[in-house]
Design a protein around this motif. Sequence first.
Motif, PDB file in Angstrom:
ATOM      1  N   ALA A   1     -18.165 -51.849 -20.485  1.00 35.41           N
ATOM      2  CA  ALA A   1     -18.011 -52.729 -19.327  1.00 35.41           C
ATOM      3  C   ALA A   1     -19.265 -52.702 -18.460  1.00 35.41           C
ATOM      4  CB  ALA A   1     -16.796 -52.298 -18.507  1.00 35.41           C
ATOM      5  N   PHE A   2     -19.871 -51.517 -18.331  1.00 28.50           N
ATOM      6  CA  PHE A   2     -21.108 -51.367 -17.558  1.00 28.50           C
ATOM      7  C   PHE A   2     -22.163 -50.750 -18.473  1.00 28.50           C
ATOM      8  CE2 PHE A   2     -17.875 -51.501 -14.248  1.00 28.50           C
ATOM      9  CZ  PHE A   2     -18.441 -52.408 -13.366  1.00 28.50           C
ATOM     10  N   GLU A   3     -23.043 -51.594 -18.949  1.00 26.99           N
ATOM     11  CA  GLU A   3     -24.019 -51.152 -19.939  1.00 26.99           C
ATOM     12  C   GLU A   3     -25.041 -50.196 -19.325  1.00 26.99           C
ATOM     13  OE1 GLU A   3     -25.802 -54.542 -21.716  1.00 26.99           O
ATOM     14  OE2 GLU A   3     -23.981 -55.125 -22.808  1.00 26.99           O
ATOM     15  N   PRO A   4     -25.622 -49.341 -20.156  1.00 29.11           N
ATOM     16  CA  PRO A   4     -26.659 -48.422 -19.669  1.00 29.11           C
ATOM     17  C   PRO A   4     -27.835 -49.159 -19.038  1.00 29.11           C
ATOM     18  CG  PRO A   4     -25.896 -47.757 -21.840  1.00 29.11           C
ATOM     19  CD  PRO A   4     -25.276 -49.095 -21.570  1.00 29.11           C
ATOM     20  N   THR A   5     -28.590 -48.442 -18.242  1.00 26.33           N
ATOM     21  CA  THR A   5     -29.725 -49.034 -17.537  1.00 26.33           C
ATOM     22  C   THR A   5     -30.708 -49.685 -18.518  1.00 26.33           C
ATOM     23  OG1 THR A   5     -30.720 -46.830 -17.556  1.00 26.33           O
ATOM     24  CG2 THR A   5     -29.665 -47.533 -15.533  1.00 26.33           C
TER      25      THR A   5
ATOM     26  N   ASP B   1     -13.879 -52.532 -16.995  1.00 29.24           N
ATOM     27  CA  ASP B   1     -13.789 -53.984 -16.920  1.00 29.24           C
ATOM     28  C   ASP B   1     -12.878 -54.347 -15.747  1.00 29.24           C
ATOM     29  OD1 ASP B   1     -13.967 -56.769 -18.403  1.00 29.24           O
ATOM     30  OD2 ASP B   1     -11.862 -56.450 -17.860  1.00 29.24           O
ATOM     31  N   HIS B   2     -13.336 -55.243 -14.888  1.00 26.61           N
ATOM     32  CA  HIS B   2     -12.627 -55.545 -13.645  1.00 26.61           C
ATOM     33  C   HIS B   2     -11.214 -56.064 -13.918  1.00 26.61           C
ATOM     34  CE1 HIS B   2     -13.179 -57.051  -9.241  1.00 26.61           C
ATOM     35  NE2 HIS B   2     -11.909 -56.789  -9.486  1.00 26.61           N
ATOM     36  N   ALA B   3     -11.096 -57.109 -14.723  1.00 25.42           N
ATOM     37  CA  ALA B   3      -9.784 -57.709 -14.965  1.00 25.42           C
ATOM     38  C   ALA B   3      -8.838 -56.731 -15.657  1.00 25.42           C
ATOM     39  CB  ALA B   3      -9.939 -58.982 -15.797  1.00 25.42           C
TER      40      ALA B   3
ATOM     41  N   SER C   1     -24.371 -45.497 -16.380  1.00 17.38           N
ATOM     42  CA  SER C   1     -23.736 -45.640 -17.699  1.00 17.38           C
ATOM     43  C   SER C   1     -24.553 -44.980 -18.808  1.00 17.38           C
ATOM     44  CB  SER C   1     -23.491 -47.111 -18.031  1.00 17.38           C
ATOM     45  OG  SER C   1     -22.521 -47.665 -17.175  1.00 17.38           O
ATOM     46  N   LEU C   2     -25.141 -43.844 -18.493  1.00 19.05           N
ATOM     47  CA  LEU C   2     -25.917 -43.100 -19.486  1.00 19.05           C
ATOM     48  C   LEU C   2     -25.199 -41.828 -19.924  1.00 19.05           C
ATOM     49  CD1 LEU C   2     -29.519 -43.498 -17.993  1.00 19.05           C
ATOM     50  CD2 LEU C   2     -28.596 -44.621 -20.025  1.00 19.05           C
ATOM     51  N   SER C   3     -23.879 -41.785 -19.752  1.00 18.59           N
ATOM     52  CA  SER C   3     -23.116 -40.583 -20.099  1.00 18.59           C
ATOM     53  C   SER C   3     -23.331 -40.159 -21.546  1.00 18.59           C
ATOM     54  CB  SER C   3     -21.619 -40.818 -19.852  1.00 18.59           C
ATOM     55  OG  SER C   3     -21.366 -41.135 -18.507  1.00 18.59           O
ATOM     56  N   GLY C   4     -23.452 -41.147 -22.430  1.00 14.67           N
ATOM     57  CA  GLY C   4     -23.588 -40.834 -23.845  1.00 14.67           C
ATOM     58  C   GLY C   4     -24.872 -40.115 -24.208  1.00 14.67           C
ATOM     59  N   PHE C   5     -25.846 -40.144 -23.331  1.00 11.50           N
ATOM     60  CA  PHE C   5     -27.098 -39.430 -23.602  1.00 11.50           C
ATOM     61  C   PHE C   5     -26.989 -37.948 -23.256  1.00 11.50           C
ATOM     62  CE2 PHE C   5     -28.546 -43.781 -23.454  1.00 11.50           C
ATOM     63  CZ  PHE C   5     -29.573 -43.832 -24.380  1.00 11.50           C
ATOM     64  N   ARG C   6     -25.925 -37.568 -22.533  1.00 15.71           N
ATOM     65  CA  ARG C   6     -25.676 -36.175 -22.150  1.00 15.71           C
ATOM     66  C   ARG C   6     -26.892 -35.564 -21.459  1.00 15.71           C
ATOM     67  NH1 ARG C   6     -21.823 -36.149 -20.594  1.00 15.71           N
ATOM     68  NH2 ARG C   6     -21.775 -33.889 -20.459  1.00 15.71           N
ATOM     69  N   LEU C   7     -27.235 -36.134 -20.315  1.00 11.24           N
ATOM     70  CA  LEU C   7     -28.384 -35.666 -19.554  1.00 11.24           C
ATOM     71  C   LEU C   7     -27.972 -35.270 -18.144  1.00 11.24           C
ATOM     72  CD1 LEU C   7     -30.947 -38.430 -20.581  1.00 11.24           C
ATOM     73  CD2 LEU C   7     -31.110 -36.003 -21.185  1.00 11.24           C
ATOM     74  N   GLY C   8     -28.504 -34.168 -17.682  1.00 15.42           N
ATOM     75  CA  GLY C   8     -28.328 -33.744 -16.308  1.00 15.42           C
ATOM     76  C   GLY C   8     -29.573 -33.022 -15.861  1.00 15.42           C
TER      77      GLY C   8
ATOM     78  N   THR D   1     -26.556 -54.479  -7.376  1.00 16.29           N
ATOM     79  CA  THR D   1     -25.542 -55.246  -8.121  1.00 16.29           C
ATOM     80  C   THR D   1     -24.463 -54.333  -8.676  1.00 16.29           C
ATOM     81  OG1 THR D   1     -27.138 -56.964  -8.709  1.00 16.29           O
ATOM     82  CG2 THR D   1     -25.166 -56.788 -10.082  1.00 16.29           C
ATOM     83  N   ARG D   2     -24.890 -53.213  -9.236  1.00 13.70           N
ATOM     84  CA  ARG D   2     -23.904 -52.288  -9.819  1.00 13.70           C
ATOM     85  C   ARG D   2     -22.966 -51.737  -8.748  1.00 13.70           C
ATOM     86  NH1 ARG D   2     -24.444 -49.165 -15.209  1.00 13.70           N
ATOM     87  NH2 ARG D   2     -24.276 -51.381 -15.644  1.00 13.70           N
TER      88      ARG D   2
END
Length: 404
Positions: free
Chosen positions: A51-55, A384-386, A254-261, A305-306
């Motif tokens: 729903a919210f794509e990575p940067t 996703d909003h809806a 939306s970069l959770s999948g990269f597992r970065l902190g 925007t985000r």
Amino acid sequence: MSSLDAKFARLGADNAPGQEVRQNADDLKSVMRGDILPGTPVDFSHGDVDAFEPTPGARAAWEAGFKEGGSQAYTEYRGAAAIRADVAASLAAFTGAPVDPVDELIITPGTQGALFLALGAVVDRGTKVAIMEPDYFANRKLVAFFGGEIMPVALHYHEDAPQRGPDLGQLEAAFNAGAEVLVFSTPNNPTGVVTSEDAIIEIARLAAEHNVTVIVDQLYSRLRYSGETYTHMRACATRPENLITIMGPSKTESLSGFRLGVAFGSAPLIDRMEKLQAIVSLRAAGYSQAALKTWFHEPEGWMDTRIAQHEAIRDDLLKIFRDAGFRTACPQAGSYLFPELPKLVVSPEDFVRLLRLQAGVTVTPGSEFSPHTHSSVRLNFSQDHAASVAAAHRIVDMVERYRA
């Protein structure tokens, strides 16, 4: 049960994001009411990166790191030097205090990894640790795992509270009673409360006076609504000598999948954290580290925007729950709602399972965040909003079905 078995039993992950599918539902058949509610399944236990794509540019940065090969795959344990230098400059500008990229910053496998390393660096058997209630569920579990003693401090998160935020009287009492460490999140997970400037200044002063180490999780500090201001403890004139700040490109970007902190702060603690990381994971995934080159470098207007998109979802869900009579605090930042359910004929934990089975909606039970919030549920509305609005209506319908 052996002491080791008991230690790991306290780390129960049945309600962690993605783990719900492992739950057995056979025991719910006798209490189940009504038919399946149709609708698009929504998993509010974590953000939706579809729903919210990575940067923009994150994939290209990762691919460039991949092409670079070994030098990117096998970085220093605390992360690639060039990437740390860029991140340190961004964090210094964002927080209002300098960050030494050599000695004061470490890249970790997600902010979860940073939290593990930070607490592992300062909590030993018997260490007294002040913890907000409610707060991020891993705080309590990690302190218990490392053998620490939890000293609870109430977080007042409803708008009608006399003072929204940490109970500073209880916090000072915990420090007077020997708390050596304070760990908390702001914006708070699960409530979205932002600790005020006055409170941050006072917490910093008290921690400095009592020589308390502070670990502050600022994961959602970029996702702030309606002009909310934010105060970084590390920029306070008086602050504790030992202070670790945790951030990362996660739900907001939306970069959770990269597992970065990242964790940054007191050099001796960062050094301990690197030694611990060396025996846990060696380093954050080398190729993924390259995605940090896009962090804080998003296109102009992208973050605004985000934020606006998330604020619109927040407002719609908040109205649905409040119209249904659920006491629900309005989050000042982040992507979480924490509504309180009315009294039901089933336990809140069973209701959460029934909700997933009968309505296709996954939420996290409030008992994960504090012993005192078992009647609440947490929703990550980065969706996703809806679909999220429809799912919120199904939650209300399910509550009516099981209302006492």
